[in-house]
Design a protein around this motif. Structure first.
Motif, PDB file in Angstrom:
ATOM      1  N   ILE A 243     -64.230  17.366  25.638  1.00  0.00           N
ATOM      2  CA  ILE A 243     -62.804  17.519  25.990  1.00  0.00           C
ATOM      3  C   ILE A 243     -61.942  16.629  25.099  1.00  0.00           C
ATOM      4  N   LEU A 244     -62.372  15.370  24.898  1.00  0.00           N
ATOM      5  CA  LEU A 244     -61.606  14.465  24.026  1.00  0.00           C
ATOM      6  C   LEU A 244     -61.634  14.959  22.584  1.00  0.00           C
ATOM      7  N   TYR A 245     -62.743  15.573  22.184  1.00  0.00           N
ATOM      8  CA  TYR A 245     -62.802  16.162  20.842  1.00  0.00           C
ATOM      9  C   TYR A 245     -61.724  17.240  20.705  1.00  0.00           C
ATOM     10  N   LEU A 246     -61.582  18.098  21.711  1.00  0.00           N
ATOM     11  CA  LEU A 246     -60.563  19.149  21.664  1.00  0.00           C
ATOM     12  C   LEU A 246     -59.160  18.550  21.599  1.00  0.00           C
ATOM     13  N   TYR A 247     -58.943  17.448  22.341  1.00  0.00           N
ATOM     14  CA  TYR A 247     -57.650  16.759  22.279  1.00  0.00           C
ATOM     15  C   TYR A 247     -57.410  16.156  20.893  1.00  0.00           C
ATOM     16  N   SER A 248     -58.483  15.742  20.228  1.00  0.00           N
ATOM     17  CA  SER A 248     -58.343  15.094  18.915  1.00  0.00           C
ATOM     18  C   SER A 248     -57.991  16.079  17.808  1.00  0.00           C
ATOM     19  N   LYS A 250     -55.429  17.702  17.594  1.00  0.00           N
ATOM     20  CA  LYS A 250     -54.034  17.404  17.261  1.00  0.00           C
ATOM     21  C   LYS A 250     -53.923  15.916  16.960  1.00  0.00           C
ATOM     22  N   ARG A 252     -53.412  12.165  17.032  1.00  0.00           N
ATOM     23  CA  ARG A 252     -53.376  11.201  18.132  1.00  0.00           C
ATOM     24  C   ARG A 252     -53.212   9.792  17.571  1.00  0.00           C
ATOM     25  N   PHE A 256     -55.733   6.111  21.384  1.00  0.00           N
ATOM     26  CA  PHE A 256     -56.535   7.281  21.749  1.00  0.00           C
ATOM     27  C   PHE A 256     -57.943   7.141  21.192  1.00  0.00           C
TER      28      PHE A 256
END
Length: 277
Positions: A243-248, A250, A252, A256
């Motif tokens: 999940i954090l990979y998907l957020y990364s 974009k 950051r 983060f």
């Protein structure tokens, strides 16, 4: 408070805590007794290693700076490295380590640092690409499994081998997140990593495969003596990391990466411990 947090993150105190915590998790998963001096030794070793690495990195990419000016400007890194080394020596007085594992770890760290050395003759090592990413993942896996277990590779059980592989895959996921962030700067400096050497699509599919392997191994550990709920904790870790990979994907900020992404290691330790109570 923000300045204190920034100091802890930027001078590798937090990452050293994560290394010690993952080492403790290895013992926790296998129900092995904990030697506090060993865990503290790993903390100081990580603290010393990372601060020394940052010193080498800063000097390598600022070769025009005089040594005296450099020492003055980066004094805090030297002080932390010295204090961490003193802490390592103190812990060693209370330990009987299998030096085989320590030597391997030192060798892996040394090889990882070679591209930073300011010698034109070895600049070709900066083009090692994915080797850099793999090497760092192996180093972390070795430090946080083999050193706390204090056994040689030939004496590993199936459960211990799977934990080693699982740890390698977990760290590899984190490394890919950082590699993707550093891609532009690495290209400017002529450094290569997994993110610079493969397409974004290939990297994304690689991340999915690693995530699946990490999850499968985490679940399969139940068959080799790991508690069911602890296995679920490792699966939750894999999902949280992805999940954090998907957020990364974009852009950051600093916190983060150095608090949330690195903090996944502490999260993993916390969740497996919580579920084992």
């Amino acid at each position: 408070m923000k300045k204190i947090l920034h100091f802890i993150l930027s001078h590798s105190v937090f990452i050293a805590i994560c290394a010690a915590a993952l080492s403790l998790q290895t013992l926790q998963l296998l129900h092995f007794p904990c030697n506090i001096y060993l865990i503290i030794f790993i903390f100081f070793a990580a603290l010393c290693g990372y601060n020394a690495y940052w010193l080498l990195s800063k000097f390598s990419f600022n070769p025009q700076t005089s040594l005296l000016l450099f020492l003055k400007k980066q004094l805090i890194y030297f002080i932390i490295s010295f204090l961490a080394m003193a802490g390592m020596i103190y812990c060693l007085l209370h330990l009987h380590l299998i030096w085989y594992n320590v030597v391997i770890t030192f060798f892996l760290m040394l090889v990882y640092s070679v591209p930073l050395l300011p010698f034109k003759q070895i600049n070709f090592t900066r083009k090692a690409g994915f080797v850099k990413t793999i090497l760092l993942s192996f180093t972390w896996a070795h430090v946080t499994t083999m050193i706390p277990l204090q056994i040689t590779i030939t004496h590993l059980t199936i459960a211990e081998i799977l934990i080693y592989i699982s740890r390698f895959l977990f760290i590899l996921m984190l490394c890919i997140i950082f590699d993707k962030r550093d891609m532009a700067m690495d290209q400017i400096r002529g450094m290569h990593s997994l993110a610079t050497d493969v397409s974004a699509k290939t990297l994304h599919y690689s991340m999915i495969v690693i995530f699946m392997l990490f999850s499968i191994i985490g679940i399969s550990l139940v068959k080799f003596g790991i508690e069911y709920l602890q296995s679920i904790g490792l699966l939750i870790t894999a999902i949280a990391t992805f999940i954090l990979y998907l957020y990364s994907l974009k852009k950051r900020g600093y916190f983060f990466y150095y608090f949330l992404v690195d903090g996944l290691m502490l999260f993993s330790v916390f969740i497996t411990y919580l579920l084992s109570i």
